[in-house]
Scaffold this motif. Structure first.
Motif, mmCIF file in Angstrom:
data_model
loop_
_atom_site.group_PDB
_atom_site.id
_atom_site.type_symbol
_atom_site.label_atom_id
_atom_site.label_comp_id
_atom_site.label_asym_id
_atom_site.label_seq_id
_atom_site.Cartn_x
_atom_site.Cartn_y
_atom_site.Cartn_z
ATOM 1 N N GLU A 1 -11.924 16.925 1.587
ATOM 2 C CA GLU A 1 -11.998 17.308 3.001
ATOM 3 C C GLU A 1 -10.640 17.774 3.510
ATOM 4 O O GLU A 1 -10.553 18.770 4.237
ATOM 5 C CB GLU A 1 -12.498 16.145 3.843
ATOM 6 C CG GLU A 1 -13.960 15.849 3.647
ATOM 7 C CD GLU A 1 -14.451 14.688 4.493
ATOM 8 O OE1 GLU A 1 -13.674 14.167 5.330
ATOM 9 O OE2 GLU A 1 -15.620 14.293 4.312
ATOM 10 N N ARG A 2 -9.569 17.064 3.153
ATOM 11 C CA ARG A 2 -8.230 17.468 3.599
ATOM 12 C C ARG A 2 -7.807 18.783 2.958
ATOM 13 O O ARG A 2 -7.145 19.606 3.594
ATOM 14 C CB ARG A 2 -7.217 16.359 3.302
ATOM 15 C CG ARG A 2 -7.414 15.126 4.169
ATOM 16 C CD ARG A 2 -6.275 14.132 4.039
ATOM 17 N NE ARG A 2 -5.961 13.773 2.676
ATOM 18 C CZ ARG A 2 -6.531 12.783 1.993
ATOM 19 N NH1 ARG A 2 -7.469 12.048 2.561
ATOM 20 N NH2 ARG A 2 -6.174 12.517 0.762
ATOM 21 N N GLY B 1 -5.913 23.754 3.604
ATOM 22 C CA GLY B 1 -5.632 24.897 2.735
ATOM 23 C C GLY B 1 -4.669 24.553 1.613
ATOM 24 O O GLY B 1 -3.908 25.406 1.155
ATOM 25 N N THR B 2 -4.679 23.305 1.163
ATOM 26 C CA THR B 2 -3.796 22.849 0.097
ATOM 27 C C THR B 2 -4.607 22.640 -1.176
ATOM 28 O O THR B 2 -5.805 22.870 -1.198
ATOM 29 C CB THR B 2 -3.128 21.520 0.496
ATOM 30 O OG1 THR B 2 -4.166 20.597 0.864
ATOM 31 C CG2 THR B 2 -2.190 21.694 1.672
ATOM 32 N N THR B 3 -3.939 22.187 -2.239
ATOM 33 C CA THR B 3 -4.660 21.922 -3.479
ATOM 34 C C THR B 3 -5.196 20.493 -3.473
ATOM 35 O O THR B 3 -4.705 19.627 -2.751
ATOM 36 C CB THR B 3 -3.753 22.099 -4.706
ATOM 37 O OG1 THR B 3 -2.752 21.075 -4.687
ATOM 38 C CG2 THR B 3 -3.108 23.471 -4.740
ATOM 39 N N LEU B 4 -6.189 20.269 -4.309
ATOM 40 C CA LEU B 4 -6.780 18.938 -4.415
ATOM 41 C C LEU B 4 -5.750 17.916 -4.890
ATOM 42 O O LEU B 4 -5.682 16.805 -4.381
ATOM 43 C CB LEU B 4 -7.982 18.972 -5.358
ATOM 44 C CG LEU B 4 -8.770 17.687 -5.505
ATOM 45 C CD1 LEU B 4 -9.281 17.202 -4.158
ATOM 46 C CD2 LEU B 4 -9.926 17.893 -6.465
ATOM 47 N N PHE C 1 -2.825 12.924 -4.157
ATOM 48 C CA PHE C 1 -1.635 12.110 -4.410
ATOM 49 C C PHE C 1 -0.697 12.030 -3.214
ATOM 50 O O PHE C 1 0.366 11.418 -3.296
ATOM 51 C CB PHE C 1 -0.875 12.649 -5.632
ATOM 52 C CG PHE C 1 -1.655 12.476 -6.906
ATOM 53 C CD1 PHE C 1 -1.819 11.211 -7.455
ATOM 54 C CD2 PHE C 1 -2.236 13.556 -7.541
ATOM 55 C CE1 PHE C 1 -2.543 11.036 -8.629
ATOM 56 C CE2 PHE C 1 -2.967 13.391 -8.709
ATOM 57 C CZ PHE C 1 -3.118 12.133 -9.245
ATOM 58 N N SER C 2 -1.074 12.621 -2.095
ATOM 59 C CA SER C 2 -0.235 12.621 -0.906
ATOM 60 C C SER C 2 -0.083 11.214 -0.337
ATOM 61 O O SER C 2 -1.026 10.426 -0.304
ATOM 62 C CB SER C 2 -0.840 13.536 0.161
ATOM 63 O OG SER C 2 -0.106 13.433 1.356
ATOM 64 N N ASN C 3 1.116 10.908 0.136
ATOM 65 C CA ASN C 3 1.389 9.633 0.816
ATOM 66 C C ASN C 3 1.417 9.806 2.332
ATOM 67 O O ASN C 3 1.721 8.866 3.053
ATOM 68 C CB ASN C 3 2.713 9.046 0.337
ATOM 69 C CG ASN C 3 2.630 8.571 -1.094
ATOM 70 O OD1 ASN C 3 1.600 8.085 -1.531
ATOM 71 N ND2 ASN C 3 3.698 8.732 -1.840
ATOM 72 N N ALA C 4 1.122 11.011 2.789
ATOM 73 C CA ALA C 4 1.169 11.294 4.228
ATOM 74 C C ALA C 4 0.029 10.572 4.954
ATOM 75 O O ALA C 4 -1.039 10.335 4.390
ATOM 76 C CB ALA C 4 1.051 12.800 4.463
#
Length: 63
Positions: free
Chosen positions: A30-31, A36-39, A44-47
């Motif tokens: 969903e994010r 418009g980013t990669t999976l 692995f994002s910590n945001a």
């Protein structure tokens, strides 16, 4: 615990409560679509993020 006890009180004699855990990949997808980013970036994002519920507008998953 209060919510579980209240739910238990509403069960039929042979009823049960099923607890499930969400899949983090679902929220990453969903994010990815929204940002418009990669999976991989989103998984692995910590945001911090906020993912609204599709069934109850008063509930959101946040980190």
């Amino acid at each position: 615990m209060h919510a579980l006890r209240a739910a238990q009180a509403m069960l039929n004699q042979d009823g049960f409560i099923l607890l499930t855990r969400t899949q983090p990949i679902r929220y990453a997808v969903e994010r990815t679509e929204r940002n418009g980013t990669t999976l991989g970036e989103e998984y692995f994002s910590n945001a911090d993020y906020n993912s609204p519920s599709h069934w109850n507008e008063n509930i959101a998953q946040t980190r």
